[in-house]
Enzyme design. Structure first.
Site, PDB file in Angstrom:
ATOM      1  CE  LYS A   1      -4.248   1.021   2.565  1.00  0.00           C
ATOM      2  NZ  LYS A   1      -4.794   0.926   3.931  1.00  0.00           N
TER       3      LYS A   1
HETATM    4  C1  E4P Z   1      -8.256   1.741   4.098  1.00  0.00           C
HETATM    5  O1  E4P Z   1      -7.418   1.053   3.599  1.00  0.00           O
HETATM    6  C2  E4P Z   1      -8.049   2.543   5.315  1.00  0.00           C
HETATM    7  O2  E4P Z   1      -7.213   1.818   6.171  1.00  0.00           O
HETATM    8  C3  E4P Z   1      -9.321   2.799   6.064  1.00  0.00           C
HETATM    9  O3  E4P Z   1     -10.464   2.419   5.335  1.00  0.00           O
HETATM   10  C4  E4P Z   1      -9.402   4.155   6.672  1.00  0.00           C
HETATM   11  O4  E4P Z   1     -10.627   4.262   7.372  1.00  0.00           O
HETATM   12  P1  E4P Z   1     -10.906   5.429   8.431  1.00  0.00           P
HETATM   13  O5  E4P Z   1     -11.148   6.701   7.667  1.00  0.00           O
HETATM   14  O6  E4P Z   1     -12.132   4.973   9.160  1.00  0.00           O
HETATM   15  O7  E4P Z   1      -9.685   5.524   9.307  1.00  0.00           O
END
Ligand code: E4P
Length: 217
Positions: free
Chosen positions: A83
């Site tokens: 990522k």
């Molecule tokens: C996705 O890969 C992120 O880790 C995640 O969906 C972020 O979510 P949040 O905005 O609830 O922290």
């Protein structure tokens, strides 16, 4: 639509994987910090539990170090998906890793133009954050509609991974728009099973069944 769980909590992942409905896992530096564990160990353990892609995020901000981190993370297990953040260095890293055959999830996407760039950089997944857009009064699901349409227009292979999902309505709207994947906290996945009429109906069926005095086996 594929369901990914957004957590680094292996107890939750193990329980949800047991349902047979879990297609992958996403983590981020905040979730790893919350787990209180060493990143390489927790990612290796998650990759043993789940066959599908497990997103592990780089934490460097320059291209060279991101690339080294991405290659290291990928060496942990064959289902690691690296990522990277949607920055210039992140997309440069995405292009190199994708060309090497490593799946890349481009995260922190907040505009359709950013998503277009990620697809051109060969990303396997783009992660537009719907909840965080909604939080500041913008239209998270509108972004998903735009990205799905743009990717269809050009037949990009990049999958739209709806991230920052906060509730079941986000899941429903993502599915109606044809998003490929939704990543959500364990609580949202569990909420999808629930309906008060299911509970009420089951209670009535079981009460009537008990009156018959029968057992099926
Ligand atoms: C996705 O890969 C992120 O880790 C995640 O969906 C972020 O979510 P949040 O905005 O609830 O922290």
């Amino acid at each position: 639509m594929k369901f990914f769980v957004d957590t680094a909590d292996v107890t939750d992942i193990r329980a949800l994987a047991g349902s047979g409905l879990l297609d992958g896992v996403t983590t981020n530096p905040s979730l790893i910090a919350k787990s209180g564990r060493k990143m390489s160990e927790v990612i290796a353990e998650i990759c043993d539990i789940v066959e599908g892609p497990v997103s592990a995020e780089v934490t460097a901000t320059d291209h060279e170090t991101m690339l080294a981190e991405g290659r290291y993370l990928r060496s942990i297990a064959s289902n690691v998906c690296v990522k990277v953040p949607l920055t210039e260095a992140g997309l440069r890293t995405c292009k190199v890793l994708s060309d090497e055959g490593t799946p890349v999830n481009v995260t922190l996407c907040f505009s359709a133009n950013q998503a277009l760039l990620a697809a051109k950089a060969g990303a396997s997944f783009i992660s537009p954050f719907v909840g965080r857009l909604d939080d500041i009064g913008q239209d998270g699901m509108g972004l998903i509609a735009d990205v799905v349409q743009i990717y269809r227009n050009y037949a990009f292979k990049t999958e739209v991974l709806v991230a920052s999902i906060r509730h079941p309505v986000h899941v429903l709207q993502s599915a109606k728009l044809g998003a490929h994947v939704g990543t959500m906290p364990p609580s949202v996945i569990r909420a999808l099973f629930k309906h008060p009429l299911t509970d009420k109906g089951l209670e009535a069926f079981l009460a009537d069944w008990a009156k018959t005095g029968q057992t099926i086996i």
